[in-house]
Enzyme design. Structure first.
Site, PDB file in Angstrom:
ATOM      1  N   TYR A   1      -0.737   8.767  -2.082  1.00  0.00           N
ATOM      2  CA  TYR A   1      -0.779   8.547  -3.675  1.00  0.00           C
ATOM      3  C   TYR A   1      -1.906   9.236  -4.306  1.00  0.00           C
ATOM      4  O   TYR A   1      -1.807   9.797  -5.332  1.00  0.00           O
ATOM      5  CB  TYR A   1      -0.835   7.139  -3.907  1.00  0.00           C
ATOM      6  CG  TYR A   1       0.324   6.068  -3.873  1.00  0.00           C
ATOM      7  CD1 TYR A   1       1.502   6.649  -3.465  1.00  0.00           C
ATOM      8  CD2 TYR A   1      -0.029   4.716  -4.256  1.00  0.00           C
ATOM      9  CE1 TYR A   1       2.634   5.896  -3.132  1.00  0.00           C
ATOM     10  CE2 TYR A   1       1.184   3.984  -4.115  1.00  0.00           C
ATOM     11  CZ  TYR A   1       2.495   4.332  -3.770  1.00  0.00           C
ATOM     12  OH  TYR A   1       3.686   3.503  -3.760  1.00  0.00           O
ATOM     13  N   GLY A   2      -3.175   9.413  -3.796  1.00  0.00           N
ATOM     14  CA  GLY A   2      -4.333   9.781  -4.121  1.00  0.00           C
ATOM     15  C   GLY A   2      -4.231  11.100  -4.606  1.00  0.00           C
ATOM     16  O   GLY A   2      -5.097  11.615  -5.493  1.00  0.00           O
TER      17      GLY A   2
ATOM     18  N   CYS B   1      -4.278  -1.649  -1.899  1.00  0.00           N
ATOM     19  CA  CYS B   1      -4.518   0.042  -2.153  1.00  0.00           C
ATOM     20  C   CYS B   1      -5.128   0.124  -3.576  1.00  0.00           C
ATOM     21  O   CYS B   1      -5.001  -0.280  -4.741  1.00  0.00           O
ATOM     22  CB  CYS B   1      -3.062   0.573  -2.428  1.00  0.00           C
ATOM     23  SG  CYS B   1      -3.055   2.451  -2.891  1.00  0.00           S
ATOM     24  N   ASN B   2      -6.570   0.684  -3.489  1.00  0.00           N
ATOM     25  CA  ASN B   2      -7.268   0.994  -4.455  1.00  0.00           C
ATOM     26  C   ASN B   2      -6.998   1.898  -5.415  1.00  0.00           C
ATOM     27  O   ASN B   2      -6.923   1.683  -6.631  1.00  0.00           O
ATOM     28  CB  ASN B   2      -8.928   1.747  -4.005  1.00  0.00           C
ATOM     29  CG  ASN B   2      -9.327   0.634  -3.199  1.00  0.00           C
ATOM     30  OD1 ASN B   2      -9.126   0.442  -1.887  1.00  0.00           O
ATOM     31  ND2 ASN B   2     -10.610   0.019  -3.857  1.00  0.00           N
ATOM     32  N   THR B   3      -5.927   2.845  -4.871  1.00  0.00           N
ATOM     33  CA  THR B   3      -5.586   3.902  -5.868  1.00  0.00           C
ATOM     34  C   THR B   3      -4.621   3.163  -6.842  1.00  0.00           C
ATOM     35  O   THR B   3      -4.484   3.362  -8.049  1.00  0.00           O
ATOM     36  CB  THR B   3      -4.783   4.932  -5.080  1.00  0.00           C
ATOM     37  OG1 THR B   3      -5.797   5.548  -4.109  1.00  0.00           O
ATOM     38  CG2 THR B   3      -4.276   6.286  -6.028  1.00  0.00           C
TER      39      THR B   3
ATOM     40  N   CYS C   1     -11.099   3.201  -0.335  1.00  0.00           N
ATOM     41  CA  CYS C   1      -9.686   3.344   0.076  1.00  0.00           C
ATOM     42  C   CYS C   1      -9.246   2.534   1.222  1.00  0.00           C
ATOM     43  O   CYS C   1     -10.218   2.823   2.385  1.00  0.00           O
ATOM     44  CB  CYS C   1      -9.607   4.871   0.129  1.00  0.00           C
ATOM     45  SG  CYS C   1      -7.640   5.443   0.691  1.00  0.00           S
ATOM     46  N   THR C   2      -8.297   1.813   1.429  1.00  0.00           N
ATOM     47  CA  THR C   2      -8.015   1.026   2.475  1.00  0.00           C
ATOM     48  C   THR C   2      -7.721   1.769   3.738  1.00  0.00           C
ATOM     49  O   THR C   2      -7.798   1.310   4.885  1.00  0.00           O
ATOM     50  CB  THR C   2      -7.116   0.106   2.182  1.00  0.00           C
ATOM     51  OG1 THR C   2      -5.920   0.743   1.580  1.00  0.00           O
ATOM     52  CG2 THR C   2      -7.365  -0.888   1.335  1.00  0.00           C
ATOM     53  N   HIS C   3      -7.308   2.987   3.406  1.00  0.00           N
ATOM     54  CA  HIS C   3      -7.080   3.984   4.581  1.00  0.00           C
ATOM     55  C   HIS C   3      -8.312   4.303   5.211  1.00  0.00           C
ATOM     56  O   HIS C   3      -8.127   4.907   6.721  1.00  0.00           O
ATOM     57  CB  HIS C   3      -6.492   5.218   4.314  1.00  0.00           C
ATOM     58  CG  HIS C   3      -4.931   5.351   4.143  1.00  0.00           C
ATOM     59  ND1 HIS C   3      -4.447   4.563   3.077  1.00  0.00           N
ATOM     60  CD2 HIS C   3      -3.896   5.845   4.778  1.00  0.00           C
ATOM     61  CE1 HIS C   3      -3.181   4.762   3.262  1.00  0.00           C
ATOM     62  NE2 HIS C   3      -2.928   5.215   4.310  1.00  0.00           N
TER      63      HIS C   3
ATOM     64  N   ASP D   1       0.922  -1.248   0.071  1.00  0.00           N
ATOM     65  CA  ASP D   1      -0.060   0.008  -0.118  1.00  0.00           C
ATOM     66  C   ASP D   1       0.822   1.391  -0.007  1.00  0.00           C
ATOM     67  O   ASP D   1       1.991   1.114   0.244  1.00  0.00           O
ATOM     68  CB  ASP D   1      -0.964  -0.034   1.298  1.00  0.00           C
ATOM     69  CG  ASP D   1      -1.832   1.357   1.172  1.00  0.00           C
ATOM     70  OD1 ASP D   1      -2.360   1.667   0.101  1.00  0.00           O
ATOM     71  OD2 ASP D   1      -1.900   1.904   2.359  1.00  0.00           O
ATOM     72  N   SER D   2       0.314   2.297  -0.224  1.00  0.00           N
ATOM     73  CA  SER D   2       1.008   3.599  -0.102  1.00  0.00           C
ATOM     74  C   SER D   2       1.439   3.908   1.192  1.00  0.00           C
ATOM     75  O   SER D   2       2.474   4.667   1.784  1.00  0.00           O
ATOM     76  CB  SER D   2       0.126   4.630  -0.461  1.00  0.00           C
ATOM     77  OG  SER D   2      -0.954   4.847   0.088  1.00  0.00           O
TER      78      SER D   2
HETATM   79  N1  DGL Z   1      -4.567   3.310   0.646  1.00  0.00           N
HETATM   80  C1  DGL Z   1      -4.951   3.875  -0.640  1.00  0.00           C
HETATM   81  C2  DGL Z   1      -6.205   3.408  -1.373  1.00  0.00           C
HETATM   82  O1  DGL Z   1      -6.730   2.287  -1.074  1.00  0.00           O
HETATM   83  C3  DGL Z   1      -4.562   5.219  -0.946  1.00  0.00           C
HETATM   84  C4  DGL Z   1      -4.187   6.306  -0.047  1.00  0.00           C
HETATM   85  C5  DGL Z   1      -3.436   7.210  -0.427  1.00  0.00           C
HETATM   86  O2  DGL Z   1      -2.244   7.129  -0.414  1.00  0.00           O
HETATM   87  O3  DGL Z   1      -3.731   8.311  -1.090  1.00  0.00           O
HETATM   88  O4  DGL Z   1      -6.543   3.813  -2.294  1.00  0.00           O
END
Ligand code: DGL
Length: 259
Positions: A39-40, A70-72, A179-181, A7-8
């Site tokens: 990352y987003g 990480c979805n992004t 988003c996993t966060h 993940d990011s």
């Molecule tokens: N955890 C990430 C996701 O699932 C991205 C968060 C990020 O780095 O902006 O999209």
């Protein structure tokens, strides 16, 4: 076989957390690109480059599969990584299908990062599910910052969520955490959202897909699964950092039952 979770930042721990429960006999590597999170809000080219670097490192560690938790990163780079490498690569998908299977014809609010929401991948998913009139998309970039700072509960967080979630939820069945966060904030989300609105994430679906692709065997938690943690390619050995990661996993334990 070692399985990598990437993940990011620390969002992917929410997917690892699920795997630790279902696959306790496996060995995991968790890679958080802490040098480059978030990352987003970056460009797609930058994210592709970061993911490429992380993959090189993880392949070098001899992993047997990579979960892009990480979805992004999935949205931007999973296709390119699958073209480049032949090992199983499991990506994240916002749980829109889960929501529509549970509650057909009801609206779904899909929350994610700006990159995920403006990306081609989510547009294709919505098209495939014929959900053009059912899916609403909302970027919640600040949640990534709150999560990285371990600000799980605060007045500022609540204010942010209340102002962003300014919807008439009557026609909505659910909010999808794309988003996993975002999994760290289920308690505040539960407080804000009306009781009939379910909170859904893609973690179980991702681990099911990992099991399907690798033939791993789900088991009862007999052994303690072993996980090595990396920040952008550096092994995490510092006790304070390991305690930080433990705190995130503890928080995820608390959030697990909230739906
Ligand atoms: N955890 C990430 C996701 O699932 C991205 C968060 C990020 O780095 O902006 O999209």
């Amino acid at each position: 076989m070692k399985i990598a979770f990437f993940d990011s930042g620390i969002g992917g721990l929410s997917v690892l957390h699920h795997a630790l429960k279902i696959l306790p006999q496996e060995q995991f590597i968790f890679y958080a690109d802490e040098d480059n999170v978030p990352y987003g809000t970056k460009s797609r080219e930058e994210v592709l480059h970061f993911v490429d670097e992380a993959f090189k490192f993880l392949i070098g560690q001899g992993v047997g599969a990579i979960v892009v938790a990480c979805n992004t990163a999935t949205s931007v780079a999973v296709k390119a990584m699958r073209e480049k490498y032949s090992l199983p690569i499991i990506g994240m998908e916002p749980a829109l299908k889960v929501a529509l299977d549970l509650f057909p014809e009801r609206k779904v609010l899909v929350t994610a990062t700006a990159i995920t929401i403006t990306g081609e991948k989510i547009r294709r998913l919505i098209g495939k599910l014929h959900a053009q009139n059912l899916a609403e998309l909302l970027a919640l970039p600040k949640l990534v910052e709150f999560a990285e700072l371990q600000e799980f509960k605060s007045a500022a967080l609540e204010e942010y969520l209340r102002s962003e979630l300014d919807y008439d939820f009557e026609n909505f069945s659910s909010v999808v955490l794309g988003c996993t966060h975002f999994n760290y904030f289920k308690d505040t989300l539960r407080e804000i959202l009306p009781a009939h609105v379910k909170i859904l994430d893609g973690n179980a679906g991702t681990i099911n897909e990992l099991i399907r692709r690798t033939n791993l065997q789900p088991a009862q938690a007999k052994n303690l699964p072993r996980t090595e943690f990396f920040y952008s390619g550096r092994r995490v050995t510092d006790l304070r950092e390991l305690a930080r990661l433990a705190k995130f996993l503890h928080r995820l334990n608390e959030m697990e039952a909230i739906k």
